[in-house]
Every structure is written in C-alpha cells, then in structure tokens.
Design a protein around this motif. Structure first.
Motif, PDB file in Angstrom:
ATOM      1  N   SER A  56      36.597  34.714  43.277  1.00 63.22           N
ATOM      2  CA  SER A  56      36.536  36.138  43.598  1.00 63.22           C
ATOM      3  C   SER A  56      37.935  36.717  43.785  1.00 63.22           C
ATOM      4  N   GLY A  57      38.186  37.843  43.119  1.00 63.97           N
ATOM      5  CA  GLY A  57      39.463  38.530  43.256  1.00 63.97           C
ATOM      6  C   GLY A  57      40.626  37.835  42.596  1.00 63.97           C
ATOM      7  N   LYS A  58      40.369  36.947  41.633  1.00 66.44           N
ATOM      8  CA  LYS A  58      41.433  36.199  40.982  1.00 66.44           C
ATOM      9  C   LYS A  58      41.517  36.541  39.487  1.00 66.44           C
ATOM     10  N   ARG A  59      42.754  36.528  38.996  1.00 70.24           N
ATOM     11  CA  ARG A  59      43.025  36.692  37.561  1.00 70.24           C
ATOM     12  C   ARG A  59      43.697  35.421  37.064  1.00 70.24           C
ATOM     13  N   VAL A  60      43.106  34.771  36.070  1.00 71.15           N
ATOM     14  CA  VAL A  60      43.641  33.537  35.509  1.00 71.15           C
ATOM     15  C   VAL A  60      44.173  33.827  34.114  1.00 71.15           C
ATOM     16  N   LEU A  61      45.455  33.508  33.877  1.00 78.41           N
ATOM     17  CA  LEU A  61      46.102  33.810  32.611  1.00 78.41           C
ATOM     18  C   LEU A  61      46.645  32.527  31.984  1.00 78.41           C
ATOM     19  N   LEU A  62      46.358  32.345  30.696  1.00 80.29           N
ATOM     20  CA  LEU A  62      46.832  31.188  29.947  1.00 80.29           C
ATOM     21  C   LEU A  62      48.144  31.513  29.244  1.00 80.29           C
ATOM     22  N   ASN A  63      49.052  30.544  29.200  1.00 79.53           N
ATOM     23  CA  ASN A  63      50.304  30.727  28.453  1.00 79.53           C
ATOM     24  C   ASN A  63      49.987  30.828  26.962  1.00 79.53           C
ATOM     25  N   GLY A  64      50.329  31.959  26.360  1.00 74.55           N
ATOM     26  CA  GLY A  64      50.022  32.183  24.956  1.00 74.55           C
ATOM     27  C   GLY A  64      50.789  31.299  23.997  1.00 74.55           C
ATOM     28  N   SER A  65      51.840  30.630  24.457  1.00 77.19           N
ATOM     29  CA  SER A  65      52.623  29.772  23.568  1.00 77.19           C
ATOM     30  C   SER A  65      52.129  28.325  23.567  1.00 77.19           C
ATOM     31  N   ASP A  66      51.160  27.996  24.435  1.00 76.32           N
ATOM     32  CA  ASP A  66      50.632  26.636  24.505  1.00 76.32           C
ATOM     33  C   ASP A  66      49.518  26.424  23.477  1.00 76.32           C
TER      34      ASP A  66
ATOM     35  N   ASN B  74      47.130  36.269  43.704  1.00 74.27           N
ATOM     36  CA  ASN B  74      45.801  36.561  43.167  1.00 74.27           C
ATOM     37  C   ASN B  74      45.785  36.429  41.651  1.00 74.27           C
ATOM     38  N   THR B  75      46.967  36.322  41.042  1.00 71.71           N
ATOM     39  CA  THR B  75      47.094  35.977  39.629  1.00 71.71           C
ATOM     40  C   THR B  75      47.558  34.533  39.527  1.00 71.71           C
ATOM     41  N   ILE B  76      46.834  33.731  38.761  1.00 68.28           N
ATOM     42  CA  ILE B  76      47.188  32.332  38.525  1.00 68.28           C
ATOM     43  C   ILE B  76      47.591  32.187  37.065  1.00 68.28           C
ATOM     44  N   CYS B  77      48.845  31.851  36.808  1.00 69.79           N
ATOM     45  CA  CYS B  77      49.327  31.633  35.437  1.00 69.79           C
ATOM     46  C   CYS B  77      49.289  30.139  35.152  1.00 69.79           C
ATOM     47  N   CYS B  78      48.588  29.754  34.086  1.00 71.69           N
ATOM     48  CA  CYS B  78      48.377  28.350  33.758  1.00 71.69           C
ATOM     49  C   CYS B  78      49.121  27.970  32.490  1.00 71.69           C
TER      50      CYS B  78
ATOM     51  N   THR C 220      34.996  62.093  37.628  1.00 75.31           N
ATOM     52  CA  THR C 220      36.313  61.523  37.892  1.00 75.31           C
ATOM     53  C   THR C 220      36.256  60.013  37.691  1.00 75.31           C
ATOM     54  N   ILE C 221      37.196  59.481  36.921  1.00 72.56           N
ATOM     55  CA  ILE C 221      37.254  58.053  36.625  1.00 72.56           C
ATOM     56  C   ILE C 221      38.604  57.523  37.090  1.00 72.56           C
ATOM     57  N   VAL C 222      38.571  56.513  37.935  1.00 70.27           N
ATOM     58  CA  VAL C 222      39.795  55.890  38.438  1.00 70.27           C
ATOM     59  C   VAL C 222      39.976  54.546  37.753  1.00 70.27           C
ATOM     60  N   VAL C 223      41.077  54.401  37.004  1.00 66.06           N
ATOM     61  CA  VAL C 223      41.406  53.145  36.337  1.00 66.06           C
ATOM     62  C   VAL C 223      42.481  52.448  37.155  1.00 66.06           C
ATOM     63  N   GLN C 224      42.154  51.294  37.682  1.00 66.82           N
ATOM     64  CA  GLN C 224      43.088  50.577  38.544  1.00 66.82           C
ATOM     65  C   GLN C 224      44.099  49.773  37.729  1.00 66.82           C
ATOM     66  N   ASP C 225      45.240  49.525  38.311  1.00 66.64           N
ATOM     67  CA  ASP C 225      46.288  48.723  37.690  1.00 66.64           C
ATOM     68  C   ASP C 225      46.022  47.252  38.020  1.00 66.64           C
ATOM     69  N   PRO C 226      45.749  46.404  37.020  1.00 68.11           N
ATOM     70  CA  PRO C 226      45.453  44.995  37.323  1.00 68.11           C
ATOM     71  C   PRO C 226      46.605  44.272  38.008  1.00 68.11           C
ATOM     72  N   ASP C 227      47.840  44.699  37.752  1.00 69.88           N
ATOM     73  CA  ASP C 227      48.977  44.053  38.418  1.00 69.88           C
ATOM     74  C   ASP C 227      49.018  44.375  39.907  1.00 69.88           C
ATOM     75  N   VAL C 228      48.323  45.439  40.306  1.00 68.67           N
ATOM     76  CA  VAL C 228      48.205  45.773  41.724  1.00 68.67           C
ATOM     77  C   VAL C 228      46.974  45.097  42.318  1.00 68.67           C
ATOM     78  N   VAL C 229      45.846  45.203  41.608  1.00 62.82           N
ATOM     79  CA  VAL C 229      44.606  44.596  42.099  1.00 62.82           C
ATOM     80  C   VAL C 229      44.759  43.083  42.246  1.00 62.82           C
ATOM     81  N   PHE C 230      45.437  42.470  41.255  1.00 58.68           N
ATOM     82  CA  PHE C 230      45.625  41.016  41.272  1.00 58.68           C
ATOM     83  C   PHE C 230      47.100  40.678  41.521  1.00 58.68           C
ATOM     84  N   SER C 231      47.667  41.302  42.541  1.00 58.62           N
ATOM     85  CA  SER C 231      49.089  41.105  42.821  1.00 58.62           C
ATOM     86  C   SER C 231      49.341  39.730  43.436  1.00 58.62           C
ATOM     87  N   GLY C 232      50.588  39.276  43.325  1.00 58.77           N
ATOM     88  CA  GLY C 232      50.994  38.018  43.936  1.00 58.77           C
ATOM     89  C   GLY C 232      50.169  36.842  43.468  1.00 58.77           C
TER      90      GLY C 232
END
Length: 326
Positions: free
Chosen positions: A98-108, A64-68, A50-62
């Motif tokens: 730990s427990g953070k998702r960092v996302l770069l703006n693709g248009s920059d 816990n996601t840093i958009c730069c 059994t393989i459980v694939v987690q939803d990153p939008d849940v794991v890194f909700s609120g």
C-alpha cells in the motif's frame, strides 16, 4: 498531446469539442476543470467537474518509491528512493505494498519463468520503470502477474515492455468470483504473447482503464485475446491491439457497466472472431456472481476507432446466446 491511434491519429486530444471524441487523459499534474456540453437540438445543458491530477513524485516521495536493479546500477533513480538490488522480477513484485511505487531499471535484462501471485490487502500502488522503459522477456510462464485477492485496489502498471516469446499472458485476475476496484494500464507494450489483460466473466473489475498501450501479435489459439475484460467504468483510449490471427478476438469485453472506447485501433482477428466484441454479463452455462441479475451491458460509447480485418467479422455487440438478452 496528440492521439496515436484511432481515426484521429496525429490530431490533438482536446479537439473533441463539437465532435464525437470526448475522452481525455490528463497526463500532467494539476487541477483541471472539465466541462461537457450536450445539445438536444433545442437547447444546451452543461456540466462541470473539477479533476485533480496528483504528482506521483509527491505521492510516492522518498522511500515510498522502490527502485529495483538486477546489477546494482541506479542511474536515473528517483531522489531519495529506496534502492534495492534484486535477483529476479518476482523479488521486485514482492515490494508492492500500500502506498508504494516499484520501478524497474530500464537498462537491465529482466526475465521471468514463473507467475507471481499478488495477494493480501494492498491499495494505491504503481509498478513501472526508471532509467528508460524496462523490457521483460517471458519464458515458460502462464501469466506474469496474477491479482489474487479481493483486498487489492488501485494498482497501476506503466512504462513497461513485455516480450512473450511464447503463448504466455501478462496480467490476470485469479480466483473465480474476485471483485477488485481500480486497475490501470498506461504506456504498456506487449508483443508475441497471449494478451495483456484477462479477467473473464467469472470475476469483475470496478474502474478499469487503459491509455497509450500497444498489444501486437497475440498468440495462444483458442481462448486467448489481446484484452479479455469484464468491468464497470471502463476507459480505453489511444491504444491498439494488432494481429490476433494466432489467437481469437483482439478485444473482448464480456461485460461493461458504463464505458468509453475511443481512439482505439484493432486489426486482424482470428477466423470467425472479432477485433472488438462486447457482450453481456451472463453466458451459456453461467453468469458473473458479482453482477446482480437483470444487469446488462449498457451506457457504452465507442467512437473514433479504426477496426479492420480480413475475416468476415469485424465487431460484435451481442448476447452470448440466443436465449439471453443483449
């Protein structure tokens, strides 16, 4: 989805049953049951996992996601994310924790001219993009990001483009003897640079994977490879390393302790080098301090790949010298 590379390009990834392709990447969150059948000519054996694939939008909700963003534009940012206007790529790397998702703006227009050293104790991180795929142009930099601490674990890089414009590399491990668990690459494109990943025989990754990645025009001459890796539990699927004629090998594994390489395309290595070379954890003059003596590269499957070169060498499965066991 379908494989992009290898000998099954354009064919469904689930069509391996009954054939040699048995690697698969689950890309949609959910709970899956993977079943493998093995036939020895007389009878079948079956194993189910059994393989459980987690939803990153849940794991890194609120937050816990840093958009730069370099410009303060947060179009397409994740709902509830921590929005940060930054002055540089290094500043964005600085939010990895730990427990953070960092996302770069693709248009920059992201650029970097210095290496960033990721240190300390950090676990379960993602570094990627929002609002399209971010492109990072490198100038006068050796390695974009160096993992420089044994306290780093479970880090994933995804949805990124790197334009070398030099002989710079992208990701590497730092100090000799480092032992890190969990490095993943997904949908990363690197071109005109000295390779996407480097950890040679002097340090070790436990659990290293790559899927849907493309490395083109590897540069740097001697000592540079598209991939240079020493690892256990290796998975490299549906990826390509093209044109290493201005470097050395397309893909060099100094050591693999269990691994699967499938649906991979590698073409055009440098003269007297290989598009794929797999070796052992000891070499003339040294050995990997993290691999016990008497340990060898073994339990490795390579299937449904496409390898081609104009040189007299294509692939190599060998020891590093005549005095060492393969």
């Amino acid at each position: 989805g379908n494989f992009t590379y290898g000998t099954r390009a354009g064919q469904g990834k689930r069509k391996g049953l009954g054939g040699p392709t048995w690697g698969h990447v689950y890309e949609t969150p959910g709970t899956y049951t993977a079943t493998q059948y093995v036939f020895d000519g007389v009878g079948y054996s079956r194993r189910t996992q059994t393989i459980v694939v987690q939803d990153p939008d849940v794991v890194f909700s609120g937050t816990n996601t840093i958009c730069c963003s370099l410009t303060g534009d947060f179009t397409g940012a994740k709902a509830g994310a921590d929005l940060q206007t930054v002055a540089s790529l290094a500043a964005a790397f600085g939010f990895l924790a730990s427990g953070k998702r960092v996302l770069l703006n693709g248009s920059d227009a992201w650029t970097t001219s210095a290496s960033y050293y990721l240190t300390g104790t950090k676990d379960n991180m993602v570094f990627g993009s929002f609002n399209g795929t971010a492109t990072i142009t490198m100038t006068n930099v050796n390695i974009v990001c160096v993992l420089n601490s044994a306290g780093i674990s479970r880090i994933k890089f995804q949805d990124l483009n790197f334009n070398g414009s030099s002989v710079a590399g992208i990701f590497a491990m730092g100090s000799t003897g480092l032992d890190i668990t969990g490095v993943d690459f997904h949908n990363v494109h690197a071109y005109d640079c000295g390779g996407l990943w480097v950890n040679s025989g002097s340090n070790l990754i436990r659990n290293w994977s790559m899927s849907k990645c493309l490395i083109e025009r590897v540069k740097g001459g001697g000592g540079y490879c598209g991939i240079f890796c020493s690892a256990t539990n290796v998975v490299m699927v549906d990826s390509a390393v093209l044109d290493a004629t201005a470097a050395e090998h397309n893909i060099r594994f100094q050591y693999i302790g269990k691994g699967y390489i499938g649906g991979v395309t590698a073409t055009d290595c440098a003269a007297n080098k290989h598009v794929l070379t797999v070796r052992n954890p000891a070499w003339a003059g040294g050995s990997n301090v993290n691999v016990p003596a008497g340990t060898y590269t073994e339990y490795v499957t390579i299937s449904d790949c496409y390898f081609a070169s104009n040189t007299s060498y294509i692939t190599s499965i060998q020891s590093a010298s005549a005095s060492l066991d393969a």
